[in-house]
Design a protein around this motif. Structure first.
Motif, short mmCIF file in Angstrom:
data_model
loop_
_atom_site.label_atom_id
_atom_site.label_comp_id
_atom_site.label_asym_id
_atom_site.label_seq_id
_atom_site.Cartn_x
_atom_site.Cartn_y
_atom_site.Cartn_z
N LEU A 106 0.85 -1.37 0.58
CA LEU A 106 0.45 -0.18 0.06
C LEU A 106 0.91 1.41 0.24
CD1 LEU A 106 -2.60 1.62 0.49
CD2 LEU A 106 -3.04 1.05 2.86
N THR A 150 1.40 3.18 -3.19
CA THR A 150 0.54 3.37 -4.14
C THR A 150 0.28 4.05 -5.52
OG1 THR A 150 -1.41 3.03 -2.11
CG2 THR A 150 -1.91 4.09 -4.56
N LYS A 186 -6.19 -4.17 -7.06
CA LYS A 186 -6.26 -3.87 -5.45
C LYS A 186 -7.02 -5.05 -4.77
CE LYS A 186 -6.52 -0.62 -2.32
NZ LYS A 186 -6.55 1.08 -1.49
#
Length: 72
Positions: free
Chosen positions: A7, A10, A24
């Motif tokens: 994450l 990103t 995702k």
């Protein structure tokens, strides 16, 4: 290649991978697929993600990266 990317990366996922190649995960991490030529550049590119990436496929690429990291 199939890559699991954390994450924390990103911004790189969305900047560097095609939207149709990004999945995702429920935990906020990503699985991305891409086609790369296997050369010195690709190993450096993958290592530039630091601890935030895992090569899922092909396994031999992950093993070669581990060998390179041991040499560091």
């Amino acid at each position: 290649m199939k890559l699991k990317i954390a994450l924390e990366m990103t911004y790189r996922v969305y900047d560097e991978f095609e939207p149709q190649n990004i999945q995702k995960l429920p935990d906020g991490n990503f699985v991305s697929t891409a086609v790369f030529l296997e050369d010195g550049w690709v190993y450096g590119y993958i290592m530039s993600f630091g601890e935030y990436i895992e090569v899922l496929e092909p396994v031999y690429i992950r093993e070669r990266i581990l060998e390179r990291l041991k040499k560091l």
